[in-house]
Design an enzyme around this catalytic site. Structure first.
Site, PDB file in Angstrom:
ATOM      1  N   VAL A  11       0.679  -1.121  -0.114  1.00  0.00           N
ATOM      2  CA  VAL A  11       0.067  -0.129  -0.005  1.00  0.00           C
ATOM      3  C   VAL A  11       0.791   1.216  -0.149  1.00  0.00           C
ATOM      4  O   VAL A  11       0.598   2.043  -0.699  1.00  0.00           O
ATOM      5  CB  VAL A  11      -0.999  -0.111   1.115  1.00  0.00           C
ATOM      6  N   THR A 121      -5.553  -0.600   7.308  1.00  0.00           N
ATOM      7  CA  THR A 121      -6.856  -1.179   7.680  1.00  0.00           C
ATOM      8  C   THR A 121      -6.823  -1.224   9.214  1.00  0.00           C
ATOM      9  O   THR A 121      -6.132  -1.987   9.733  1.00  0.00           O
ATOM     10  CB  THR A 121      -7.044  -2.524   6.880  1.00  0.00           C
ATOM     11  N   PHE A 155      -8.484   0.695  -0.799  1.00  0.00           N
ATOM     12  CA  PHE A 155      -9.283  -0.050  -1.498  1.00  0.00           C
ATOM     13  C   PHE A 155      -8.669  -0.807  -2.566  1.00  0.00           C
ATOM     14  O   PHE A 155      -8.936  -1.736  -3.504  1.00  0.00           O
ATOM     15  CB  PHE A 155     -10.602   0.291  -2.052  1.00  0.00           C
ATOM     16  N   LEU A 156      -7.142  -0.391  -2.971  1.00  0.00           N
ATOM     17  CA  LEU A 156      -6.478  -1.198  -4.028  1.00  0.00           C
ATOM     18  C   LEU A 156      -6.454  -2.553  -3.879  1.00  0.00           C
ATOM     19  O   LEU A 156      -6.733  -2.979  -2.907  1.00  0.00           O
ATOM     20  CB  LEU A 156      -5.059  -0.499  -4.371  1.00  0.00           C
ATOM     21  N   GLY A 259     -13.991 -21.305  -6.093  1.00  0.00           N
ATOM     22  CA  GLY A 259     -12.562 -21.579  -6.451  1.00  0.00           C
ATOM     23  C   GLY A 259     -11.897 -22.532  -5.218  1.00  0.00           C
ATOM     24  O   GLY A 259     -12.998 -22.975  -4.554  1.00  0.00           O
ATOM     25  N   CYS A 266      -5.333  -9.581   3.077  1.00  0.00           N
ATOM     26  CA  CYS A 266      -6.463  -8.738   3.720  1.00  0.00           C
ATOM     27  C   CYS A 266      -7.756  -9.596   3.756  1.00  0.00           C
ATOM     28  O   CYS A 266      -8.128  -9.764   5.121  1.00  0.00           O
ATOM     29  CB  CYS A 266      -6.893  -7.785   2.444  1.00  0.00           C
ATOM     30  N   ARG A 334       0.641 -14.438   1.167  1.00  0.00           N
ATOM     31  CA  ARG A 334       0.214 -14.468   2.587  1.00  0.00           C
ATOM     32  C   ARG A 334      -1.098 -15.110   2.507  1.00  0.00           C
ATOM     33  O   ARG A 334      -1.803 -14.797   1.771  1.00  0.00           O
ATOM     34  CB  ARG A 334       0.175 -12.907   3.107  1.00  0.00           C
TER      35      ARG A 334
HETATM   36  N1  LIG Z   1      -1.977  -5.399   0.531  1.00  0.00           N
HETATM   37  C1  LIG Z   1      -3.004  -4.928   0.125  1.00  0.00           C
HETATM   38  O1  LIG Z   1      -3.585  -5.365  -0.913  1.00  0.00           O
HETATM   39  C2  LIG Z   1      -3.745  -3.970   1.071  1.00  0.00           C
HETATM   40  C3  LIG Z   1      -4.985  -3.066   0.421  1.00  0.00           C
HETATM   41  C4  LIG Z   1      -5.842  -2.408   1.386  1.00  0.00           C
HETATM   42  C5  LIG Z   1      -5.193  -2.086   2.500  1.00  0.00           C
HETATM   43  N2  LIG Z   1      -4.088  -2.716   3.051  1.00  0.00           N
HETATM   44  C6  LIG Z   1      -3.997  -2.523   4.466  1.00  0.00           C
HETATM   45  O2  LIG Z   1      -2.802  -1.767   4.471  1.00  0.00           O
HETATM   46  C7  LIG Z   1      -2.081  -1.928   5.269  1.00  0.00           C
HETATM   47  C8  LIG Z   1      -0.427  -2.265   4.825  1.00  0.00           C
HETATM   48  O3  LIG Z   1      -0.407  -3.446   4.230  1.00  0.00           O
HETATM   49  P1  LIG Z   1       0.837  -3.889   2.848  1.00  0.00           P
HETATM   50  O4  LIG Z   1       0.155  -5.064   2.304  1.00  0.00           O
HETATM   51  O5  LIG Z   1       1.146  -2.737   2.556  1.00  0.00           O
HETATM   52  O6  LIG Z   1       1.778  -4.128   4.394  1.00  0.00           O
HETATM   53  P2  LIG Z   1       3.208  -4.583   4.127  1.00  0.00           P
HETATM   54  O7  LIG Z   1       3.473  -5.706   4.990  1.00  0.00           O
HETATM   55  O8  LIG Z   1       3.570  -4.997   2.735  1.00  0.00           O
HETATM   56  O9  LIG Z   1       3.934  -3.267   4.259  1.00  0.00           O
HETATM   57  C9  LIG Z   1       4.057  -2.675   5.685  1.00  0.00           C
HETATM   58  C10 LIG Z   1       5.316  -1.808   5.705  1.00  0.00           C
HETATM   59  O10 LIG Z   1       5.475  -1.242   7.216  1.00  0.00           O
HETATM   60  C11 LIG Z   1       6.739  -1.109   7.234  1.00  0.00           C
HETATM   61  N3  LIG Z   1       6.679  -0.686   8.811  1.00  0.00           N
HETATM   62  C12 LIG Z   1       6.313  -1.431   9.935  1.00  0.00           C
HETATM   63  N4  LIG Z   1       6.551  -0.536  11.121  1.00  0.00           N
HETATM   64  C13 LIG Z   1       6.839   0.727  10.600  1.00  0.00           C
HETATM   65  C14 LIG Z   1       7.190   1.924  11.135  1.00  0.00           C
HETATM   66  N5  LIG Z   1       6.971   2.088  12.464  1.00  0.00           N
HETATM   67  N6  LIG Z   1       7.962   2.821  10.490  1.00  0.00           N
HETATM   68  C15 LIG Z   1       7.855   2.651   9.127  1.00  0.00           C
HETATM   69  N7  LIG Z   1       7.652   1.499   8.533  1.00  0.00           N
HETATM   70  C16 LIG Z   1       7.070   0.446   9.250  1.00  0.00           C
HETATM   71  C17 LIG Z   1       7.305  -2.540   7.271  1.00  0.00           C
HETATM   72  O11 LIG Z   1       8.645  -2.828   7.298  1.00  0.00           O
HETATM   73  C18 LIG Z   1       6.482  -3.054   5.967  1.00  0.00           C
HETATM   74  O12 LIG Z   1       7.426  -2.644   5.076  1.00  0.00           O
HETATM   75  C19 LIG Z   1      -2.459  -2.814   6.263  1.00  0.00           C
HETATM   76  O13 LIG Z   1      -3.071  -2.514   7.315  1.00  0.00           O
HETATM   77  C20 LIG Z   1      -3.425  -3.736   5.258  1.00  0.00           C
HETATM   78  O14 LIG Z   1      -4.635  -4.416   5.708  1.00  0.00           O
HETATM   79  C21 LIG Z   1      -3.590  -3.845   2.270  1.00  0.00           C
END
Ligand SMILES: NC(=O)c1ccc[n+]([C@@H]2O[C@H](COP(=O)([O-])OP(=O)(O)OC[C@H]3O[C@@H](n4cnc5c(N)ncnc54)[C@H](O)[C@@H]3O)[C@@H](O)[C@H]2O)c1
Length: 454
Positions: A11, A121, A155-156, A259, A266, A334
């Site tokens: 994100v 989230t 929401f991506l 599926g 998520c 994941r």
């Molecule tokens: N992946 C998706 O498709 C998606 C879509 C919508 C929302 N979200 C939400 O967005 C959030 C992030 O998801 P993601 O998939 O990008 O996670 P991710 O694990 O890919 O990335 C999170 C990053 O945050 C870093 N981090 C942790 N603590 C930190 C801090 N204190 N300072 C700086 N960096 C820090 C980690 O090292 C990691 O690189 C989650 O809450 C997730 O539910 C994800």
């Protein structure tokens, strides 16, 4: 605008790069020094279509930077996006330690007005906790800082993340602070030039909107998966049913595919987290508990089919696996159904030759070395010496395979398709035995006639 993005994962990196592409000056912070060092050298930590180009262009243009320096990151942006992970805690509720640490860092270092935008989230009420964490740090420093907290859930979709960020269906902004709302409107104006897609609401409703959206999508999948099990027992075809119900505008055609279970970073964690949130306020969510149960069961549907065909003990058998990522166009594994399927096939003694177009490195990390597991670099190479083919992820490159070649390479000409990739006539015309999810195939007809559908 000057923007800091805290957390440079799926994100954070996509948001940072897309915001920079609109002309903003973006600094992405992460605690993972390897990730930041890689990005500074132009190496992306994730696969996402179109992302590499947009990151490189904006780095070259001087609008996108990466750092591990917390103070510099807090100094940089008026807007401070929090996009860190919110993994499940032991009881399934969202673990807020990264979000609150990011908030505390802002409180520790801020010297001017900040808008803290929660993109992670997070459970309802987190904005209040973020506010309190910043206030606590300011109090510790004995300074009066001015800041607003905004909830701006993301929401991506992985696999289409850049496209989704650039052309959002809606932008949800939960806020109370007028100045913050104005800034958010200005920030997102370039992403919604044809018509307004920004929906401003209160903080708690914005936080709940994200969970409600994922819970609804997970529900659709589990519903269709359950219907597919029923269709198999009744001799109906879930693909026909999908078209039949999807044409009703109240239902809609998208996201109705049966599926071998949903996965990813998520849906599983968000469904769990909203169940825990609801439990915490004495409101049991019966539908979502069933959604979770149905999904767990669905992850073993392919195994059940394989066991029914080959028996409980799979030692001496060799399966080709196509697809490991939790969905196409991502390397994210994941909670991927492949983890359950690969683990269970190995446990039953099978040998596996596995292929995924982009998730191979991630798969090696996830599965580690295992005698029974061979990673191959082409989908057809996975078939060499294999007894049968198991399809777990619906990558485009698997859509039109050479069925005759598959038939000639497999020891038993059988496909177990966990994603309903093919019209059954096609593999069957090539002499393959085709097992799909809730579809009418020659194999499902035979099982039904024998009364042996599990
Ligand atoms: N992946 C998706 O498709 C998606 C879509 C919508 C929302 N979200 C939400 O967005 C959030 C992030 O998801 P993601 O998939 O990008 O996670 P991710 O694990 O890919 O990335 C999170 C990053 O945050 C870093 N981090 C942790 N603590 C930190 C801090 N204190 N300072 C700086 N960096 C820090 C980690 O090292 C990691 O690189 C989650 O809450 C997730 O539910 C994800």
């Amino acid at each position: 605008m000057k923007i800091t993005v805290v957390g440079t994962g799926y994100v954070g990196l996509v948001s940072g790069a897309c915001l920079a592409d609109m002309g903003n000056d973006v600094l992405c912070l992460d605690v993972d020094a390897d990730k930041i060092a890689g990005l500074q050298k132009g190496r992306l930590p994730i696969y996402e279509p179109g992302l590499e180009r947009i990151v490189n262009q904006n780095v070259e243009a001087g609008r996108l930077h990466f750092t591990t320096d917390v103070k510099a990151a807090v100094d940089h942006g008026t807007l401070q996006f929090i996009a860190v992970g919110t993994p499940p805690d032991e009881d399934g509720s969202a673990d807020l330690k990264y979000v609150l640490e990011a908030a505390r860092n802002i409180g520790r270092h801020m010297t001017d007005y900040k808008v803290v935008v929660d993109k992670s989230t997070v459970p309802v009420g987190t904005a209040d906790k973020v506010k309190a964490a910043i206030a606590e740090e300011l109090a510790r420093r004995n300074v009066q800082g001015r800041y607003g907290v905004v909830s701006n859930p993301e929401f991506l979709k992985e696999g289409a993340a850049v496209e989704d960020f650039m052309r959002p269906d809606r932008i949800v902004v939960g806020a109370e602070d007028e100045q913050a709302i104005l800034l958010m409107r200005a920030l997102y104006a370039p992403f919604q030039r044809s018509h307004e897609r920004l929906i401003v609401m209160d903080l708690r409703s914005a936080e709940l909107t994200k969970y409600a959206a994922n819970a609804m999508l997970a529900t659709r999948i589990s519903f269709m998966n359950e219907m597919s099990l029923l269709a198999e027992r009744l001799g109906a075809d879930i693909e026909q049913v999908r078209k039949g119900i999807g044409s009703d505008p109240r239902i809609g055609i998208s996201f109705l595919y049966a599926g071998c279970g949903y996965g990813g970073s998520c849906f599983p964690k968000d469904v769990q987290a909203i169940i825990r949130t609801a439990d915490g306020v004495g409101q049991s969510l019966k539908v979502l508990r069933a959604v979770e149960d149905a999904n767990e069961r669905q992850k073993s549907v392919l195994i059940d089919k394989i066991v029914r065909r080959f028996g409980e003990d799979l030692s001496g058998l060799n399966f080709a696996i196509w697809g490991l990522a939790f969905k196409p166009d991502t390397d994210d594994m994941r909670e991927a159904p492949s983890r359950v399927i690969v683990g269970e096939l190995l446990r039953r003694g099978a040998k596996l030759q596995v292929f995924d177009p982009v998730a191979m490195d991630e798969a090696k990390r996830v599965f580690g070395p295992h005698d029974g597991l061979t990673f191959v670099d082409k989908n057809m190479a996975a078939l060499e010496g294999a007894d049968a083919l198991v399809i777990v992820t619906e990558w485009k490159q698997f859509r039109s395979p050479d069925f005759a070649a598959i038939k000639s390479m497999l020891r038993h000409p059988i496909i177990f398709d966990g994603r309903n990739m093919y019209a059954p006539e096609l593999p069957e015309a090539a002499g393959l035995e085709y097992h799909a999810i809730g579809r009418i195939t020659a194999a499902s007809r035979a099982l039904l006639a024998q009364g042996t559908i599990a």
